[in-house]
Enzyme design. Structure first.
Site, PDB file in Angstrom:
ATOM      1  N   GLY A   7      39.214  40.450  42.253  1.00 48.11           N
ATOM      2  CA  GLY A   7      39.274  40.803  43.666  1.00 48.11           C
ATOM      3  C   GLY A   7      40.178  41.954  44.059  1.00 48.11           C
ATOM      4  CB  SER A   8      41.662  44.888  42.353  1.00 48.82           C
ATOM      5  OG  SER A   8      40.603  45.743  41.998  1.00 48.82           O
ATOM      6  CG  ASN A   9      37.036  47.257  44.516  1.00 50.91           C
ATOM      7  OD1 ASN A   9      37.135  48.386  44.986  1.00 50.91           O
ATOM      8  ND2 ASN A   9      36.805  47.034  43.242  1.00 50.91           N
TER       9      ASN A   9
ATOM     10  CG  LEU B  15      29.781  40.146  37.927  1.00 49.48           C
ATOM     11  CD1 LEU B  15      30.355  39.526  36.664  1.00 49.48           C
ATOM     12  CD2 LEU B  15      29.715  41.662  37.811  1.00 49.48           C
TER      13      LEU B  15
ATOM     14  CB  ILE C  58      21.726  40.552  47.257  1.00 52.93           C
ATOM     15  CG1 ILE C  58      23.162  41.010  46.989  1.00 52.93           C
ATOM     16  CG2 ILE C  58      21.592  39.965  48.650  1.00 52.93           C
ATOM     17  CD1 ILE C  58      24.218  39.916  47.081  1.00 52.93           C
TER      18      ILE C  58
ATOM     19  CG  HIS D 280      28.147  50.828  39.281  1.00 53.62           C
ATOM     20  ND1 HIS D 280      27.822  49.620  38.694  1.00 53.62           N
ATOM     21  CD2 HIS D 280      27.990  51.769  38.315  1.00 53.62           C
ATOM     22  CE1 HIS D 280      27.485  49.829  37.424  1.00 53.62           C
ATOM     23  NE2 HIS D 280      27.583  51.120  37.176  1.00 53.62           N
TER      24      HIS D 280
HETATM   25  C1  GRF Z   1      34.990  46.836  39.826  1.00 50.29           C
HETATM   26  O1  GRF Z   1      35.210  47.732  38.770  1.00 50.29           O
HETATM   27  C2  GRF Z   1      33.686  47.153  40.509  1.00 50.29           C
HETATM   28  O2  GRF Z   1      33.319  48.519  40.486  1.00 50.29           O
HETATM   29  C3  GRF Z   1      32.712  46.377  39.716  1.00 50.29           C
HETATM   30  O3  GRF Z   1      33.371  45.187  39.388  1.00 50.29           O
HETATM   31  C4  GRF Z   1      34.779  45.425  39.334  1.00 50.29           C
HETATM   32  C5  GRF Z   1      35.442  44.405  40.220  1.00 50.29           C
HETATM   33  O4  GRF Z   1      36.811  44.547  40.191  1.00 50.29           O
HETATM   34  N1  GRF Z   1      31.456  46.163  40.396  1.00 50.29           N
HETATM   35  P1  GRF Z   1      37.728  43.722  41.218  1.00 50.29           P
HETATM   36  O5  GRF Z   1      37.366  42.266  41.075  1.00 50.29           O
HETATM   37  O6  GRF Z   1      37.427  44.233  42.604  1.00 50.29           O
HETATM   38  O7  GRF Z   1      39.107  44.033  40.780  1.00 50.29           O
END
Ligand code: GRF
Length: 204
Positions: A11-13, A89, A92, A108
């Site tokens: 969940g870093s994003n 992953l 949808i 991505h």
């Molecule tokens: C990210 O690299 C994103 O581009 C990909 O999955 C990863 C998720 O990373 N689809 P996080 O869980 O948001 O750290």
């Protein structure tokens, strides 16, 4: 604008989106975290920000139709306007894509249309980029349609591939620009500065 974040992992994003909202950089609120993984790290982030979180996995349903209907109901219950996939992953379901046409974004970790598609996630992507000998990689924000990683591209940013890169060092360099461009794309959407014409998307 109400955002529903979908995440399968750490969940870093998701965290970067919440930080941007807290810093007043993104005029939105996250009203839902949805994950197909009950042990996703993103749940802890949701808990610490008091964000409603739902574990929704197709394995819990007898068929895809009832799973898709439950996903739609969950989105409506949390008044989600825009879905932001952040390391989600799973594909949808079609009825959700249709109901939320041009209102689902994904990040991505490569320069689509290269290095995308089924099975191209996490370290698999960076291994493929290194194996190809490409000198540039980067990140892509795109609209989500019925196929993996094929929707219209909204924003991209490149990073250099360096001589001694490993999948891990490249992934770390790409992740930085992921957080950066995802914020820019979400902000443009929240401020109605996105023009979508067929497969062309422009930010004003
Ligand atoms: C990210 O690299 C994103 O581009 C990909 O999955 C990863 C998720 O990373 N689809 P996080 O869980 O948001 O750290």
């Amino acid at each position: 604008m109400n955002i529903g974040v979908f995440a399968s992992g750490r969940g870093s994003n998701f965290q970067a989106i919440l930080n941007a909202i807290q810093q007043g950089l993104l005029p939105a609120r996250v009203t839902l975290l949805l994950s197909n993984k009950s042990d996703a790290g993103a749940f802890e982030i949701a808990r610490s920000h008091a964000i409603p979180a739902v574990h929704l996995s197709q394995k819990l349903f007898s068929d895809e139709a009832s799973f898709a209907a439950a996903m739609l109901q969950t989105l409506w219950d949390h008044e989600v306007r825009l879905i932001a996939l952040a390391g989600y992953l799973k594909k949808i379901p079609t009825i959700v894509v249709r109901e939320y046409r041009n209102r689902i974004l994904n990040i991505h970790p490569a320069l689509l249309p290269s290095f995308g598609g089924q099975g191209m996630y996490g370290h698999h992507v960076h291994e493929a980029v290194l194996a190809s000998g490409a000198k540039l990689s980067g990140a892509t924000v795109h609209l989500v349609d019925e196929e993996y990683d094929r929707g219209p591209i909204v924003l991209q940013k490149t990073v250099p591939v360096e001589e001694h890169d490993t999948p891990e060092t490249l992934a770390a360099r790409v992740l930085k620009v992921e957080h950066e461009i995802y914020l820019l794309a979400l902000k443009a959407f929240a401020e109605n500065r996105l023009t979508i014409q067929g497969r062309s998307v422009w930010i004003r």
